[in-house]
Design a protein around this motif. Sequence first.
Motif, short mmCIF file in Angstrom:
data_model
loop_
_atom_site.label_atom_id
_atom_site.label_comp_id
_atom_site.label_asym_id
_atom_site.label_seq_id
_atom_site.Cartn_x
_atom_site.Cartn_y
_atom_site.Cartn_z
N THR B 425 0.77 -1.25 -0.02
CA THR B 425 0.11 0.04 -0.06
C THR B 425 0.99 1.23 0.01
O THR B 425 2.09 1.22 0.34
N ALA B 426 0.30 2.37 -0.36
CA ALA B 426 1.18 3.43 -0.76
C ALA B 426 0.12 5.04 -0.22
O ALA B 426 -0.91 4.59 -0.73
N TRP B 427 0.66 5.72 0.25
CA TRP B 427 0.05 6.78 0.79
C TRP B 427 0.49 8.19 0.18
O TRP B 427 1.71 8.50 0.47
N HIS B 428 -0.20 8.89 -0.41
CA HIS B 428 0.36 10.31 -1.22
C HIS B 428 1.14 11.10 -0.30
O HIS B 428 0.48 11.20 1.08
N PRO B 429 2.31 11.47 -0.26
CA PRO B 429 2.91 12.19 0.48
C PRO B 429 2.42 13.52 1.13
O PRO B 429 2.70 14.13 2.14
N LYS B 430 1.37 14.06 0.46
CA LYS B 430 0.80 15.48 0.81
C LYS B 430 -0.83 15.49 0.77
O LYS B 430 -1.09 16.03 1.51
N GLU B 431 -1.64 14.23 0.18
CA GLU B 431 -2.93 14.53 0.07
C GLU B 431 -3.35 13.17 0.62
O GLU B 431 -2.82 12.23 0.99
N ASN B 432 -4.97 12.89 0.86
CA ASN B 432 -5.26 11.88 1.32
C ASN B 432 -5.82 10.96 0.10
O ASN B 432 -6.91 11.07 -0.13
N VAL B 433 -4.86 10.54 -0.54
CA VAL B 433 -4.98 9.46 -1.67
C VAL B 433 -4.14 8.47 -1.31
O VAL B 433 -2.95 8.80 -0.97
N ILE B 434 -4.90 7.10 -1.52
CA ILE B 434 -3.91 6.07 -1.24
C ILE B 434 -4.06 5.02 -2.44
O ILE B 434 -4.94 5.04 -3.17
N ALA B 435 -2.93 4.19 -2.44
CA ALA B 435 -2.96 3.26 -3.51
C ALA B 435 -2.81 1.95 -2.89
O ALA B 435 -1.95 1.93 -2.07
N VAL B 436 -3.54 1.03 -3.14
CA VAL B 436 -3.60 -0.35 -2.73
C VAL B 436 -3.57 -1.28 -3.73
O VAL B 436 -4.38 -1.37 -4.70
N ALA B 437 -2.43 -2.21 -3.46
CA ALA B 437 -2.48 -3.10 -4.78
C ALA B 437 -3.16 -4.51 -3.96
O ALA B 437 -2.66 -4.98 -2.94
N ALA B 438 -4.03 -5.06 -4.83
CA ALA B 438 -4.80 -6.11 -4.66
C ALA B 438 -4.50 -7.08 -5.45
O ALA B 438 -5.12 -7.13 -6.68
N THR B 439 -3.49 -8.09 -5.59
CA THR B 439 -3.03 -8.96 -6.57
C THR B 439 -2.75 -8.52 -7.77
O THR B 439 -1.38 -7.70 -7.91
N ASN B 440 -3.56 -8.46 -8.70
CA ASN B 440 -3.02 -7.87 -10.03
C ASN B 440 -3.84 -6.50 -10.41
O ASN B 440 -3.70 -5.82 -11.58
N ASN B 441 -4.57 -6.02 -9.11
CA ASN B 441 -5.26 -4.83 -9.44
C ASN B 441 -4.83 -3.69 -8.63
O ASN B 441 -4.42 -3.93 -7.52
N LEU B 442 -4.85 -2.37 -9.20
CA LEU B 442 -4.31 -1.55 -8.20
C LEU B 442 -5.49 -0.52 -8.00
O LEU B 442 -6.06 0.13 -8.97
N TYR B 443 -5.96 -0.23 -6.53
CA TYR B 443 -7.08 0.46 -6.41
C TYR B 443 -6.46 1.88 -5.82
O TYR B 443 -5.45 1.81 -5.20
N ILE B 444 -7.26 2.96 -6.23
CA ILE B 444 -6.88 4.12 -5.91
C ILE B 444 -8.14 4.94 -5.09
O ILE B 444 -9.17 4.79 -5.62
N PHE B 445 -8.06 5.07 -3.69
CA PHE B 445 -9.32 5.68 -3.05
C PHE B 445 -8.72 7.06 -2.73
O PHE B 445 -7.69 7.22 -2.40
N GLN B 446 -9.69 7.89 -2.65
CA GLN B 446 -9.42 9.52 -1.98
C GLN B 446 -10.45 9.82 -0.97
O GLN B 446 -11.38 9.42 -0.85
N ASP B 447 -9.94 10.52 -0.02
CA ASP B 447 -10.72 10.99 1.03
C ASP B 447 -11.89 12.15 0.50
O ASP B 447 -11.32 12.93 -0.28
N LYS B 448 -12.99 12.21 0.73
CA LYS B 448 -13.88 13.08 0.22
C LYS B 448 -13.54 14.65 0.68
O LYS B 448 -13.35 14.66 1.85
N ILE B 449 -13.46 15.50 -0.34
CA ILE B 449 -13.10 16.71 0.24
C ILE B 449 -14.31 17.55 0.96
O ILE B 449 -15.28 17.45 0.26
N ASN B 450 -14.29 17.98 2.08
CA ASN B 450 -15.47 18.28 2.65
C ASN B 450 -16.02 19.84 2.32
O ASN B 450 -14.81 20.62 2.13
#
Lengths: 271, 450
Positions: B425-450
């Motif tokens: 897994t990896a976390w963006h150095p400045k923003e709330n964006v994360i990258a999650v590797a699930a076997t052969n897929n890469l998921y990117i999740f973001q925090d909802k900007i309020n």
Amino acid sequence: MFTKGTKRKFSDPGEEPASSGDPGPAAPSAAARTLSSSYSLQRQSLLDMSLIKLQLCHMLVEPNLCRSVLIANTVRQIQEEMTQDGTWHIMTQALAAAQCPADRLVATEVLCRQTDAAAQAGQSPKPFSVVGLQEGYHSEEVVMEGDVETEVTMSSLSPLSPQLSSASYLTGPFEVGPCWEEEDEEEDHSESSEPSLMSEHSRHPALEELFSDVDPSYYDLDTVLTGTPKMGPYDLLESLSSHGPTALSSSSSCRSDLNELDHIMEIIVGS
Amino acid sequence: LCGAKLSNCGNDFQWCFSQVKGAIDEDVAEADIISTVEFNYSGELLATGDKGGRVVIFQHEQESKNRPHLRGEYNVYSTFQSHEPEFDYLKSLEIEEKINKIRWLPQQNAAHFLLSTNDKTIKLWKISERDKRAEGYNLKDEDGRLRDPFRITSLRVPVLMPMDLMVEASPRRIFANAHTYHINSISVNSDHETYLSADDLRINLWHLEITDRSFNIVDIKPANMEELTEVITAAECHPHQCNVFVYSSSKGTIRLCDMRAAALCDRHSKFFEEPEDPSSRSFFSEIISSISDVKFSHSGRYMMTRDYLSVKVWDLNMENRPVETYQVHEYLRSKLCSLYENDCIFDKFECCWNGSDSAIMTGSYNNFFRMFDRNTRRDITLEASRESSKPRATLKPRKVSTGGKRKKDEISVDSLDFNKKILHTAWHPKENVIAVAATNNLYIFQDKIN
């Protein structure tokens, strides 16, 4: 997967190892000297499993050193504990006696003399699959419920399956050790001032064989042969000291077919 | 601690699905399995490495004016074959092309540089853009063929013409033949000139310019290999002090070394180990204490270690125990025997900090990943799955039931899929964006900007 896990604990003298869901029949004096048979069987199957894992690592592309070291340490822990409660010696003797096929049959027969459940566990064709283990555990628990006085006998220590008995792995020249073993007679093995725990056990013939497999010093030979001085000062010293025909000629392959051949030869020669 | 750009520091993160990369097929090609994920220093680029030796770099697109509530998306920027399978003839063994680690260099000019490594060889790659092309050479044709010099009757000045953007990756340095054992870590030093590489028994220090020499700074190989009981599992340079690095071991210890003290850092400056809890001792104690990842906090004051069941945060000034311990999947403690049998107990999970060091993240099984907020001590379990992959859909917290009664929406331990493991897994150095590797897929999740 197991629906109930089993926690393994060091057997302190005077403390009975717990199995999950079982408050434990109160038998303090028995516990002090005798482990519950289910615990020792579980421990034995863990040992067998570990030895198979170490052996299998030979067949992989290149063994994962971290995994091999961790498994070997587990084997060592089990062996230490079994040595402490005296079962190691009994087991290796029993297995040494069971080297010949005929003796293996005897061991099986002895197993059969126990209850059917235990025999079934012993005859399980696939003792190392999860299903097999599950059956082994459950049947043993059934057996031991009303049988507090069961001593740790030779038969109850027999491995689950004669074909995959620890005998093949522990005694004889069957090399199941992790591939990192180095046989390098050129290097100066100075006597270590403090005998390490490992060296104590390596005096034991069984463990000697266990870890006698070879990590070729041609790891370093490789660097020397390719002529690339891409190493630090210590690497260079090592490769220089290990360089030589002895390194190659004394190395035995990690490959299982050659191990099989050695094993068969030993049996034929009858050593 | 809470920057203006970051959302609330509490567990008021609302993680939403943003993107998923990779094939949808149930049949996963082994080569496509992602083996490392890493954001660069600005977070603009996201690199993945896979078992097939390929590197794919995604670039953060600018936000569109139409949909300002979405941070931009990551799209493919460059793909290249970093490592090829090799064969070691002397040992008759294959050297896998799997990319074990990618580490970015800080950006110094228009080009981007990264280090990628497999088990044996590290490569420095330059990724550069080309959007102009020179036309009108005197000595060669447009298709590159050399012109006959005697035929040239006039001289012209070549002109730079725009072209479609092309991203090129070229190997600038190859650092080979320095590791007998499998490389598990690389780490760029804060001096931006050197980096370290660690294998099971040794750590080497390199200069980025020099490929035919490296300094061996740690060597734990015993004289007699029979005595080998411990290996190096991970290593990292301190983010600010270029003389300091740490390495972790299979026995659950971390050693901090100072390169100013000696050329060979076999003697540590600090030794971090938590005393074992005797009540939970078992034959698996050592295996589950083996550290699979070690990461300094961005501040450089703390470091985090991942072992099989937990994540621990250590204060560099306190060696005898961690300051924080987070349980990742304690319900697996009673399953250790099965996990040993199917080898899952040897899985190496990574962990990561968020940009402000207020939260940490790590993976688990069943495509679950866990986040811990260090301030509120709250934790959350989320799942990377196609089912919850509707655009901007908020991820629903997941729960594993440990007791007898399973509540609705909970999943029992025995139903967990141990083949679906989130190791990287990896976390963006400045923003709330994360990258999650699930076997052969890469998921990117973001925090909802309020």
